[in-house]
Design a protein around this motif. Structure first.
Motif, PDB file in Angstrom:
ATOM      1  N   UNK A 203       0.795  -1.228   0.000  1.00 58.05           N
ATOM      2  CA  UNK A 203       0.000   0.000   0.000  1.00 58.05           C
ATOM      3  C   UNK A 203       0.828   1.279   0.000  1.00 58.05           C
ATOM      4  N   UNK A 204       2.145   1.181   0.094  1.00 63.16           N
ATOM      5  CA  UNK A 204       2.996   2.367   0.058  1.00 63.16           C
ATOM      6  C   UNK A 204       4.247   2.068  -0.745  1.00 63.16           C
ATOM      7  N   UNK A 205       4.790   3.120  -1.383  1.00 61.61           N
ATOM      8  CA  UNK A 205       6.050   2.978  -2.102  1.00 61.61           C
ATOM      9  C   UNK A 205       6.761   4.310  -2.117  1.00 61.61           C
ATOM     10  N   UNK A 206       7.973   4.330  -1.604  1.00 63.81           N
ATOM     11  CA  UNK A 206       8.739   5.572  -1.534  1.00 63.81           C
ATOM     12  C   UNK A 206       9.194   6.059  -2.900  1.00 63.81           C
ATOM     13  N   UNK A 207       9.165   5.158  -3.899  1.00 61.07           N
ATOM     14  CA  UNK A 207       9.604   5.546  -5.239  1.00 61.07           C
ATOM     15  C   UNK A 207       8.455   6.059  -6.100  1.00 61.07           C
ATOM     16  N   UNK A 208       7.252   6.105  -5.549  1.00 62.97           N
ATOM     17  CA  UNK A 208       6.127   6.677  -6.275  1.00 62.97           C
ATOM     18  C   UNK A 208       5.469   5.756  -7.284  1.00 62.97           C
ATOM     19  N   UNK A 209       5.764   4.452  -7.206  1.00 69.11           N
ATOM     20  CA  UNK A 209       5.127   3.512  -8.121  1.00 69.11           C
ATOM     21  C   UNK A 209       3.686   3.233  -7.686  1.00 69.11           C
ATOM     22  N   UNK A 210       2.902   2.736  -8.621  1.00 69.40           N
ATOM     23  CA  UNK A 210       1.511   2.426  -8.326  1.00 69.40           C
ATOM     24  C   UNK A 210       1.442   1.285  -7.309  1.00 69.40           C
ATOM     25  N   UNK A 211       0.496   1.387  -6.365  1.00 70.30           N
ATOM     26  CA  UNK A 211       0.335   0.385  -5.314  1.00 70.30           C
ATOM     27  C   UNK A 211      -1.136  -0.017  -5.196  1.00 70.30           C
ATOM     28  N   UNK A 212      -1.416  -0.936  -4.293  1.00 69.37           N
ATOM     29  CA  UNK A 212      -2.793  -1.378  -4.059  1.00 69.37           C
ATOM     30  C   UNK A 212      -3.685  -0.234  -3.598  1.00 69.37           C
ATOM     31  N   UNK A 213      -3.091   0.764  -2.966  1.00 68.08           N
ATOM     32  CA  UNK A 213      -3.864   1.912  -2.479  1.00 68.08           C
ATOM     33  C   UNK A 213      -4.564   2.636  -3.621  1.00 68.08           C
ATOM     34  N   UNK A 214      -4.024   2.547  -4.828  1.00 67.11           N
ATOM     35  CA  UNK A 214      -4.623   3.203  -5.986  1.00 67.11           C
ATOM     36  C   UNK A 214      -5.889   2.497  -6.458  1.00 67.11           C
ATOM     37  N   UNK A 215      -6.142   1.294  -5.937  1.00 63.87           N
ATOM     38  CA  UNK A 215      -7.267   0.494  -6.428  1.00 63.87           C
ATOM     39  C   UNK A 215      -8.255   0.071  -5.345  1.00 63.87           C
ATOM     40  N   UNK A 216      -7.802  -0.112  -4.122  1.00 66.84           N
ATOM     41  CA  UNK A 216      -8.667  -0.634  -3.052  1.00 66.84           C
ATOM     42  C   UNK A 216      -8.758   0.401  -1.932  1.00 66.84           C
ATOM     43  N   UNK A 217      -9.874   1.156  -1.855  1.00 69.44           N
ATOM     44  CA  UNK A 217     -10.011   2.188  -0.833  1.00 69.44           C
ATOM     45  C   UNK A 217     -10.578   1.642   0.483  1.00 69.44           C
ATOM     46  N   UNK A 218     -10.051   0.528   0.919  1.00 64.56           N
ATOM     47  CA  UNK A 218     -10.540  -0.121   2.146  1.00 64.56           C
ATOM     48  C   UNK A 218      -9.407  -0.117   3.160  1.00 64.56           C
ATOM     49  N   UNK A 219      -9.608   0.472   4.336  1.00 61.76           N
ATOM     50  CA  UNK A 219      -8.515   0.536   5.313  1.00 61.76           C
ATOM     51  C   UNK A 219      -8.276  -0.801   6.014  1.00 61.76           C
ATOM     52  N   UNK A 220      -7.031  -0.974   6.442  1.00 58.00           N
ATOM     53  CA  UNK A 220      -6.655  -2.070   7.347  1.00 58.00           C
ATOM     54  C   UNK A 220      -6.822  -3.473   6.768  1.00 58.00           C
ATOM     55  N   UNK A 221      -6.734  -3.611   5.454  1.00 55.62           N
ATOM     56  CA  UNK A 221      -6.657  -4.942   4.851  1.00 55.62           C
ATOM     57  C   UNK A 221      -5.288  -5.071   4.195  1.00 55.62           C
ATOM     58  N   UNK A 222      -4.803  -6.306   4.146  1.00 60.35           N
ATOM     59  CA  UNK A 222      -3.455  -6.547   3.638  1.00 60.35           C
ATOM     60  C   UNK A 222      -3.462  -7.792   2.760  1.00 60.35           C
ATOM     61  N   UNK A 223      -2.547  -7.857   1.787  1.00 63.92           N
ATOM     62  CA  UNK A 223      -2.533  -9.017   0.888  1.00 63.92           C
ATOM     63  C   UNK A 223      -2.121 -10.288   1.615  1.00 63.92           C
ATOM     64  N   UNK A 224      -2.859 -11.360   1.357  1.00 69.67           N
ATOM     65  CA  UNK A 224      -2.513 -12.682   1.887  1.00 69.67           C
ATOM     66  C   UNK A 224      -1.621 -13.358   0.848  1.00 69.67           C
ATOM     67  N   UNK A 225      -0.356 -12.988   0.849  1.00 69.57           N
ATOM     68  CA  UNK A 225       0.580 -13.461  -0.162  1.00 69.57           C
ATOM     69  C   UNK A 225       0.873 -12.369  -1.169  1.00 69.57           C
ATOM     70  N   UNK A 226       2.006 -12.475  -1.806  1.00 72.45           N
ATOM     71  CA  UNK A 226       2.471 -11.450  -2.740  1.00 72.45           C
ATOM     72  C   UNK A 226       2.237 -11.862  -4.184  1.00 72.45           C
ATOM     73  N   UNK A 227       2.236 -10.865  -5.049  1.00 73.31           N
ATOM     74  CA  UNK A 227       2.251 -11.072  -6.493  1.00 73.31           C
ATOM     75  C   UNK A 227       3.216 -10.038  -7.047  1.00 73.31           C
ATOM     76  N   UNK A 228       4.172 -10.475  -7.846  1.00 72.70           N
ATOM     77  CA  UNK A 228       5.242  -9.595  -8.301  1.00 72.70           C
ATOM     78  C   UNK A 228       4.718  -8.354  -9.011  1.00 72.70           C
ATOM     79  N   UNK A 229       5.544  -7.308  -8.986  1.00 75.09           N
ATOM     80  CA  UNK A 229       5.254  -6.045  -9.662  1.00 75.09           C
ATOM     81  C   UNK A 229       4.908  -6.260 -11.130  1.00 75.09           C
ATOM     82  N   UNK A 230       5.648  -7.179 -11.793  1.00 77.99           N
ATOM     83  CA  UNK A 230       5.444  -7.404 -13.221  1.00 77.99           C
ATOM     84  C   UNK A 230       4.539  -8.600 -13.510  1.00 77.99           C
TER      85      UNK A 230
END
Length: 199
Positions: A18-45
């Motif tokens: 949900x955050x990136x210091x380099x300014x890349x797109x994150x989940x925050x740009x798509x899911x406006x729901x607080x306090x939820x987190x991904x159950x497992x990762x999926x690569x940037x690409x």
């Protein structure tokens, strides 16, 4: 605590956080729901299904490799998947000094119906591409890409289409929805939790 369970079709080149210091797109740009987190990762690409939740028990069950829940990917690879390469993928390949667990592998008879990727995959007329379905029961960093590279089939596009019983179908890139009660019950059962009875 009121638990939330959300399915997102993560687009290409979006960080699975949900955050990136380099300014890349994150989940925050798509899911406006607080306090939820991904159950497992999926690569940037990589693209596809991400489950977001505030249910810590479920997050642990889905991400701890001891529990081995299936994740299915559609993988566009460069080259011709011969029987030897498919057998290697199914039985396990050595990547970074580790042998992967057995997987379920099949060649898709036709290109799956997916939204176009932006930017598109590079096209090389002299080198054929094929689509594989690959179901793993572990989720190491960049594992699918490393597995296909190890058998001479570099990954061009990678889309996660299922996590356990949860499916990507019905979502477009960037869209999300709540997990349905029936889906949640089936997921809990697969993870070993006794679900409450539906009303």
């Amino acid at each position: 605590m009121n638990h939330r369970y959300i399915l997102l079709y993560k687009p290409y080149r979006v960080l699975c956080q949900f955050q990136d210091q380099e300014g890349r797109s994150t989940l925050k740009d798509y899911v406006p729901v607080p306090n939820v987190y991904p159950a497992g990762r999926l690569d940037y690409d990589s693209e596809g299904l991400v489950l977001l939740t505030n249910d810590g028990w479920l997050q642990h069950r889905l991400t701890d490799p001891r529990y081995g829940h299936p994740r299915t990917y559609w993988v566009q690879v460069e080259g011709e998947p011969n029987p030897a390469a498919l057998t290697q993928l199914a039985e396990g390949v050595v990547i970074q000094g580790y042998r992967t667990r057995p997987a379920v592998v099949q060649v898709l008879a036709q290109e799956p119906s997916l939204p176009p990727r932006e930017p598109p995959i590079r096209y090389r007329r002299s080198i054929p591409t094929h689509w594989l379905s690959l179901t793993l029961r572990e989720g190491r960093n960049r594992q699918v890409r490393r597995m296909t590279a190890a058998v001479g089939l570099p990954t061009l596009r990678l889309v996660r289409v299922a996590i356990a019983n949860l499916q990507l179908s019905g979502l477009a890139p960037g869209e999300w929805r709540e997990v349905l009660p029936q889906e949640r019950q089936a997921l809990w059962q697969a993870c070993g939790r006794r679900p409450p009875r539906l009303a």
